[in-house]
Motif scaffolding. Sequence first.
Motif: not given
Length: 371
Positions: A126-128, A130-136, A208-213, A257-261
């Motif tokens: 849930r705390h990931l 944009i930097d997390s995605y750029l890093g990976d 969503g408890g920190g995510n978007v369902s 569907t995908l959930n988003l952080p």
Amino acid sequence: MVEKAGKQPGGPGRAPDDPLLWPFAAARLAMDSCFWWLERGPPEQDESGVSWTTPNAVALELATMRLRDCTRGRSGQPALICAPYALHRAVIADFAPGHSVVQSLQDGGVDRVYLTDWRSATPDMRHLSIDSYLGDLNVAIDEIGVPVDLVGLCQGGWLSLLYAARFPAKVRRLVLVGAPVDLSIESALSQLARSAPEMVYDQLVARGGGNVSGDEMLRFWSKPPSRDDIAAALQKDLSDEEGAALLARFDRWNMETLNLPGTYYLQIVNWIFRENRIAGGSFVALGRQIDLRDVTAPVFLLAGLDDDVVPAAQALATADLLGTPPAFVTAASEPSNHLGLFMGARTHAHAWPRIAKWLRDDLPGMLVRSA
């Protein structure tokens, strides 16, 4: 889904029912329904139930993605397709024969093709950011071998552009397809993003408890896509046996569907679609302020003439923000809606072979930059 008639926020006679509009339309609908709780479905499964069209292997397992290796040979220039990380899975880039970005690139002579298969967010993601995605993405590109040709689809487009500006020596050529970058150019997407107060998005994440369902958001749509909607996206007559199979496959894909952080989602809403930081030059990625003029690689921009999500004017305006010399910017448009840019049979018959040829061709006068 694809374009439909009906009322749409931000313009009369339009309905916010394209899947790439979902984060903003969902927030509005959540506000309208006073944030009623919905019964949650079963836990999200990380593997797709819709099979891949192209044989592939998982080259790398990362927190945000599986890097899919679709290569047919070990030689040649690698291309990485950066799929959109929105409501649906990366099968959007490899949907079916004649409707697959992966196959169109391979058929055009690009043998080394990779794909970002984004994971659905779990509670510990849930705390990931944009930097997390750029890093990976950076780890994946180093694994493939630099420099790469980066092919960004829709929201994978702005992520690819940020990456190319942050690590310009690692990107040989850049393809942006239906990519929202300069949100000062009006669209249904930018209007929806600004139509609700910031607290609405915060509360949506809190729900969503920190995510978007993604599963919950799909339930908000007033009606499923019609046969005509799907036919427009696939640019195909669905009346025969082949069409019926494509229709059933689309329905299965649409229901997954995908959930988003939550952190990632709120950064997209606020920093990109509300504050326009990428185009405005104030976006900070992995510790550095991004200047799009640092992107000097050859660029191919593809837009849909019937795209209400990312209008052609918005998709093609990115050229004016880059440091790429005008002689090395190729801009093209197709008679297509948004999903048709990635899934449409006509687009795959005309635009994608041209992109593959552009990736293979030498560009006279262009210096090759080493990583």
